[in-house]
Design an enzyme around this catalytic site. Sequence first.
Site, PDB file in Angstrom:
ATOM      1  N   ASP A  79      39.495  48.152  50.064  1.00 49.73           N
ATOM      2  CA  ASP A  79      38.178  47.706  50.506  1.00 49.73           C
ATOM      3  C   ASP A  79      38.119  47.574  52.018  1.00 49.73           C
ATOM      4  OD1 ASP A  79      35.694  46.426  50.707  1.00 49.73           O
ATOM      5  OD2 ASP A  79      36.608  44.462  50.397  1.00 49.73           O
ATOM      6  N   PHE A 328      43.727  44.350  39.306  1.00 45.48           N
ATOM      7  CA  PHE A 328      42.693  43.819  40.187  1.00 45.48           C
ATOM      8  C   PHE A 328      42.883  42.336  40.472  1.00 45.48           C
ATOM      9  CE2 PHE A 328      41.032  47.737  38.766  1.00 45.48           C
ATOM     10  CZ  PHE A 328      40.023  48.134  39.636  1.00 45.48           C
TER      11      PHE A 328
END
EC number: 5.4.99.27
Length: 349
Positions: A79, A328
């Site tokens: 990200d 995650f």
Amino acid sequence: MDMENLTWLHGKPTASGILKANPEDFVVVEDLGFEPDGEGEHLLVRIRKNGCNTQFVADYLARFAKLHPRLVSYAGLKDRHAVTEQWFCLHLPGKEAPDLATFELEGCEVLEAVRHKRKLRIGSLKGNAFTLVLRHITDRQDVEQRLQQIAAQGVPNYFGSQRFGRGGNNLVQARLWANNEIRVKERSKRSFYLSASRSAMFNLISSHRLAQQLSTTVLEGDALQLSGRGSWFVAQADELATLQQRVTAGELNITAPLPGDSELGTHGEALAFEQACLAEQTELLSLIKHERVEGSRRAVLLKPQNMISNWWDDVTLELSFWLPAGSFATSVVREIMNQDRADDTDIIE
């Protein structure tokens, strides 16, 4: 996919808080799982970046080194709204390495560069080390109890909402594609939509297993995975008692499918369970088979490693842990607290 509809392992949290109030609250460090060779036609470059996404940095590196973009690779996407230490790979057969001391890109710093014999490919990572700061926590006692439960039992190994695109759009588009309502020509979009479809079905089956208290209960025909390994085998009826002991001891993991163009891999009772869960997903299953996507399996539960918690004060928690590649961090946070502010960004692979 609405993550709110997925079953929690430890029940829905009572605490709320904020994740990623700023990029420094979400730090990711890649773990290659090997030492670079120190020689070879590839150059591995480790970069700390803040405010830059992975592909942007890869393209910039290609221009800087005067290489075709296809000659710059990486092991996974990260990200842009985080501080990440990530490896990039430049293919330089018979060429001198560029002078990285002159590399300048806002938000990026070259930490090291070393030669290697093999290309760094998607999925080459062993895992990622995370350091998160959770702020404005409303119920410290509940969070502390959950941290103990997570250390002992783990969390559901769900794919995070970012796998499905902002607002779940990748899954929406996949269903339109599956129903022949749109055509998808762009290769990257096809990949995103197929990945979202398979991930959604994994989440669905995993959620059903949790809802029926079957996340650690071995069914006849289950596909079991040695902890830390990718391979799996099928549970036979005459072995259930022994296999159940090994699952309880943490030696084996129960898996759920990432469906592909082959059979799910389970048999008997476990196969019937998975087929029932997927009974309403016929269009997505047909799409995946038509596109000849290779099937795989993934552990239903995930246990964070090296988890350390440090309370800065009663409402601010620094939490560090290690996860294998493809898992995650937001799926860990989901079991700790409800997020006051939705954030669809996170490590992707």
